[in-house]
Write an enzyme that holds these catalytic residues in place. Structure first.
Site, mmCIF file in Angstrom:
data_model
loop_
_atom_site.group_PDB
_atom_site.id
_atom_site.type_symbol
_atom_site.label_atom_id
_atom_site.label_comp_id
_atom_site.label_asym_id
_atom_site.label_seq_id
_atom_site.Cartn_x
_atom_site.Cartn_y
_atom_site.Cartn_z
ATOM 1 N N GLU A 8 5.810 -11.075 8.866
ATOM 2 C CA GLU A 8 6.397 -11.697 7.671
ATOM 3 C C GLU A 8 7.829 -11.252 7.386
ATOM 4 O O GLU A 8 8.487 -11.836 6.533
ATOM 5 C CB GLU A 8 5.507 -11.466 6.434
ATOM 6 C CG GLU A 8 5.446 -10.043 5.884
ATOM 7 C CD GLU A 8 4.377 -9.198 6.556
ATOM 8 O OE1 GLU A 8 3.980 -9.557 7.671
ATOM 9 O OE2 GLU A 8 3.974 -8.179 5.981
ATOM 10 N N SER A 39 0.789 -1.244 0.000
ATOM 11 C CA SER A 39 0.000 0.000 0.000
ATOM 12 C C SER A 39 0.821 1.295 0.000
ATOM 13 O O SER A 39 0.505 2.203 -0.766
ATOM 14 C CB SER A 39 -0.969 0.022 1.184
ATOM 15 O OG SER A 39 -2.028 -0.842 0.924
ATOM 16 N N CYS A 88 3.034 -7.632 11.008
ATOM 17 C CA CYS A 88 2.308 -8.898 10.752
ATOM 18 C C CYS A 88 3.226 -10.107 10.722
ATOM 19 O O CYS A 88 2.811 -11.226 10.421
ATOM 20 C CB CYS A 88 1.507 -8.763 9.468
ATOM 21 S SG CYS A 88 0.352 -7.390 9.560
ATOM 22 N N ILE A 121 -4.303 -4.979 -0.707
ATOM 23 C CA ILE A 121 -4.030 -5.135 -2.151
ATOM 24 C C ILE A 121 -4.760 -6.344 -2.732
ATOM 25 O O ILE A 121 -5.097 -6.350 -3.913
ATOM 26 C CB ILE A 121 -2.517 -5.154 -2.484
ATOM 27 C CG1 ILE A 121 -1.776 -6.280 -1.781
ATOM 28 C CG2 ILE A 121 -1.880 -3.797 -2.199
ATOM 29 C CD1 ILE A 121 -0.367 -6.504 -2.327
ATOM 30 N N THR A 127 -1.350 -9.132 2.537
ATOM 31 C CA THR A 127 -2.034 -8.514 1.376
ATOM 32 C C THR A 127 -3.478 -8.118 1.709
ATOM 33 O O THR A 127 -4.372 -8.240 0.861
ATOM 34 C CB THR A 127 -2.006 -9.421 0.109
ATOM 35 O OG1 THR A 127 -2.881 -10.551 0.295
ATOM 36 C CG2 THR A 127 -0.613 -9.911 -0.219
ATOM 37 N N CYS A 177 7.155 -2.106 5.870
ATOM 38 C CA CYS A 177 7.714 -2.781 7.042
ATOM 39 C C CYS A 177 8.949 -2.097 7.607
ATOM 40 O O CYS A 177 9.914 -1.848 6.870
ATOM 41 C CB CYS A 177 8.139 -4.197 6.664
ATOM 42 S SG CYS A 177 6.871 -5.109 5.827
ATOM 43 N N ASN A 214 8.363 -7.141 11.597
ATOM 44 C CA ASN A 214 7.380 -6.070 11.331
ATOM 45 C C ASN A 214 6.024 -6.467 11.940
ATOM 46 O O ASN A 214 5.883 -7.580 12.470
ATOM 47 C CB ASN A 214 7.295 -5.862 9.816
ATOM 48 C CG ASN A 214 6.568 -7.007 9.158
ATOM 49 O OD1 ASN A 214 6.811 -8.159 9.474
ATOM 50 N ND2 ASN A 214 5.656 -6.705 8.265
HETATM 51 O O1 CDP Z 1 -2.279 -5.081 1.444
HETATM 52 P P1 CDP Z 1 -1.362 -4.011 1.985
HETATM 53 O O2 CDP Z 1 -0.218 -3.689 1.092
HETATM 54 O O3 CDP Z 1 -2.119 -2.784 2.382
HETATM 55 O O4 CDP Z 1 -0.714 -4.522 3.365
HETATM 56 P P2 CDP Z 1 -0.610 -5.962 4.043
HETATM 57 O O5 CDP Z 1 0.015 -6.938 3.100
HETATM 58 O O6 CDP Z 1 -1.924 -6.341 4.639
HETATM 59 O O7 CDP Z 1 0.400 -5.681 5.222
HETATM 60 C C1 CDP Z 1 1.789 -5.606 4.953
HETATM 61 C C2 CDP Z 1 2.469 -4.852 6.039
HETATM 62 O O8 CDP Z 1 2.026 -3.500 6.016
HETATM 63 C C3 CDP Z 1 2.149 -5.307 7.450
HETATM 64 O O9 CDP Z 1 2.879 -6.424 7.839
HETATM 65 C C4 CDP Z 1 2.535 -4.076 8.214
HETATM 66 O O10 CDP Z 1 3.947 -4.008 8.351
HETATM 67 C C5 CDP Z 1 2.044 -2.965 7.309
HETATM 68 N N1 CDP Z 1 0.686 -2.494 7.673
HETATM 69 C C6 CDP Z 1 0.558 -1.368 8.470
HETATM 70 O O11 CDP Z 1 1.551 -0.786 8.861
HETATM 71 N N2 CDP Z 1 -0.683 -0.894 8.829
HETATM 72 C C7 CDP Z 1 -1.795 -1.513 8.437
HETATM 73 N N3 CDP Z 1 -2.983 -1.032 8.820
HETATM 74 C C8 CDP Z 1 -1.701 -2.666 7.628
HETATM 75 C C9 CDP Z 1 -0.435 -3.123 7.254
#
Ligand code: CDP
Length: 559
Positions: free
Chosen positions: A256, A56, A254, A400, A397, A72, A252
């Site tokens: 990963e 994102s 979540c 996304i 994800t 992250c 980070n």
């Molecule tokens: O799908 P998107 O790219 O929005 O994010 P994700 O794959 O759900 O999350 C990837 C990483 O983004 C998580 O492990 C967090 O480090 C970060 N994240 C965050 O900082 N705040 C959120 N509300 C969601 C995700």
């Protein structure tokens, strides 16, 4: 997913001034990342066709003044007030730009220990976590999403029991996921049943904590509301690609990305459901997209605007990128392979091995074209230079995958039919498209006429709304039911084994939830953790259905 919901997410999160569509976003991002017209057009095509999407922050900030593109981050937290509040400030700066932060609080001295400068006693890591939590509350990430944090404490820290209980009351430290960093020594004692053995002794208070009290605390917490998560310190470090830079103790939010303090990582995911042709994996297309994705993510490291100099320095030393997969369960559904089968795991393991191999190869090519990552000497890559110390990961994800309208990460589909509200509270019934297509075929073959076929379809969908599953519908063929299982239909062992299948070919770690039924016992949770450790996972999250009050599982109203 209906286009109206996707549109509202795009509008609320990603559109910048002058943009009105997802294609506009892809154009801005591709232009910011591509080195020439050809590469800009390739990057655009990858994103606009939903074959590949970056995390994102890249979609939000690429080509804008903010320019912070990573999801992250991990930070260092020291034991002095200065160091602790530096970390609070850095965390706020990261959240402001859409990134999430992980902290290991184990350097902070335990509660009750003396503090020389004030001749007082220390308040311990958990009280400081509340400060980080409050800071997160006030900084809404880039105004576009809520800040996420990971709080970690090593299992050998004297405040471990207080830490495990810190999220006992829902709503406490709500901006944190918490995880206990366990080591092999602890797991071996657990497995040997040495529960009465003293594990830690508090140096000032003399309080003794047994192996059993820590282990039961972890199990009780998971059973009660899914926290803490568990991270496996020794496995993370056995697979650390740059041991020359030290040990890793933080991930980070979540989980990963295990990272060194101050490292950051940009993620991107290939949508596996877009790489199937005539019932098979289209390896040629997957290879092409993997190579482009590696170039795209590597480019970000140089174009990124880093929140603080320490992060830029640590990130550029290893140049880690996090390429992963999403739409994995959708791909299995299209191929007609059950998620919880040996065949399913084999397909996933082989596919991930392929992406990992191609990803490494592209990173190797980049090292020849540009240069290798600076900390190569003494790393696991010394004999085969690459530009990125880690290439692959599996992200959640969360957003996304909604944009790409595919199943998230490597998770099984949660429900094939549900309702969802858009931002103006309009309710939509969402049917999983592959499910609907296959259901149509089945009802046509079972029903005598068109109206009966409509009735059967409605009955199946209503049952999914009510129970979340098709498993109880008698007239559906077994083959169909075997394939269209949900995250809750799938047993915990299969969840763990799928995560393990991916982990074999992933450099970083994997974001995944091991779903368990509400009836799962504490003994079952213990079995999950032991299996996960034996299967060489780096960490995991377990969730017992319905255990969290605030996430009362409304099958008919959420995904
Ligand atoms: O799908 P998107 O790219 O929005 O994010 P994700 O794959 O759900 O999350 C990837 C990483 O983004 C998580 O492990 C967090 O480090 C970060 N994240 C965050 O900082 N705040 C959120 N509300 C969601 C995700």
């Amino acid at each position: 997913m209906t286009s109206s919901i996707i549109d509202s997410i795009i509008k609320a999160r990603y559109l910048r001034e002058g943009e009105s569509s997802f294609e506009d976003i892809c154009r801005r991002v591709a232009k910011a990342m591509g080195k020439d017209e050809k590469e800009i057009s390739d990057f655009y095509e990858e994103m606009a066709s939903f074959r590949f999407l970056p995390n994102s922050p890249t979609l939000m900030n690429a080509g804008t003044k903010l320019g912070q593109l990573s999801a992250c981050f991990t930070l260092y937290v020291g034991d002095s007030i200065e160091e602790i509040f530096d970390a609070v400030k850095w965390g706020a700066l990261i959240h402001k730009t859409g990134g999430g932060t992980g902290y290991n609080f184990s350097n902070i001295r335990p509660e009750g220990e003396s503090v020389c400068s004030t001749e007082g006693v220390a308040s311990g890591p958990i009280s400081f976590m509340k400060v980080f939590n409050a800071a997160t509350d006030v900084i809404k990430q880039g105004g576009r999403r809520r800040g996420a944090n990971m709080g970690i404490l090593n299992v050998w820290h004297p405040d471990i029991l207080k830490f495990i209980e810190s999220k006992k009351n829902e709503g406490d430290i709500s901006n944190f996921n918490i995880s206990v960093m366990v080591n092999d020594e602890f797991m071996r004692l657990v497995e040997a049943g040495e529960f009465d053995r003293t594990w830690i002794k508090h140096s000032d208070t003399g309080e003794e904590i047994t192996v059993g009290s820590v282990w039961n605390g972890i199990i009780d917490g998971i059973w009660a509301n899914g926290e803490p998560g568990v991270l496996f310190y020794d496995e993370i470090n056995r697979k650390n690609m740059t041991p020359n830079l030290g040990l890793i103790d933080t991930t980070n939010p979540c989980g990963e990305q295990p990272l060194f303090h101050f490292e950051s990582c940009v993620l991107g995911s290939l949508n596996l459901s877009k790489f199937l042709i005539e019932g098979k994996l289209d390896k040629t297309a997957l290879e092409r997209s993997t190579r482009l994705a590696v170039r795209f993510l590597d480019e970000i490291i140089d174009k990124n605007v880093y929140p603080i100099p320490q992060i830029e320095e640590a990130t550029k030393k290893t140049r880690k990128i996090g390429l992963g997969l999403m739409g994995v369960h959708d791909a299995l559904l299209i191929l007609g392979i059950p998620y919880d089968s040996l065949e399913g795991r084999k397909f996933c393991e082989d596919t991930m091995e392929f992406v990992n191999k191609i990803g490494i190869d592209e990173s190797h090519r980049l090292s020849e074209e540009k240069s290798e990552f600076p900390a190569l000497k003494g790393s696991a890559w010394e004999d085969y230079a690459v530009r990125n110390a880690a290439v692959t990961t599996i992200a959640p994800t969360g957003t996304i995958s909604i944009l790409a309208d595919c199943s998230s990460g490597i998770e099984p589909v949660f429900s094939y039919a549900y309702t969802r509200k858009d931002t103006v509270q309009k309710t939509f019934e969402i049917l999983h498209p592959i499910f609907e297509r296959e259901l149509d075929k089945v009802v046509k073959s079972v029903a005598k006429n068109a109206s009966e076929s409509e009735e059967l379809k409605r009955e199946a969908i209503d049952t999914v709304h009510k129970t979340g599953s098709v498993q109880g519908i008698k007239w559906l063929p077994d083959d169909f039911k075997r394939i269209f299982k949900t995250a809750l239909d799938i047993d915990w062992r299969s969840h763990v084994l799928m995560q393990a299948a991916f982990q074999k070919h992933v450099h970083a770690s994997i974001s995944k939830t091991i779903n368990m039924p509400n009836s799962a016992t504490k003994k079952d949770i213990e079995s999950v953790l032991l299996l996960a450790w034996h299967e060489k996972l780096k960490g995991l999250t377990i969730y017992r259905t319905g255990s969290r009050q605030s996430v009362v599982l409304e099958l008919s109203s959420d995904s």
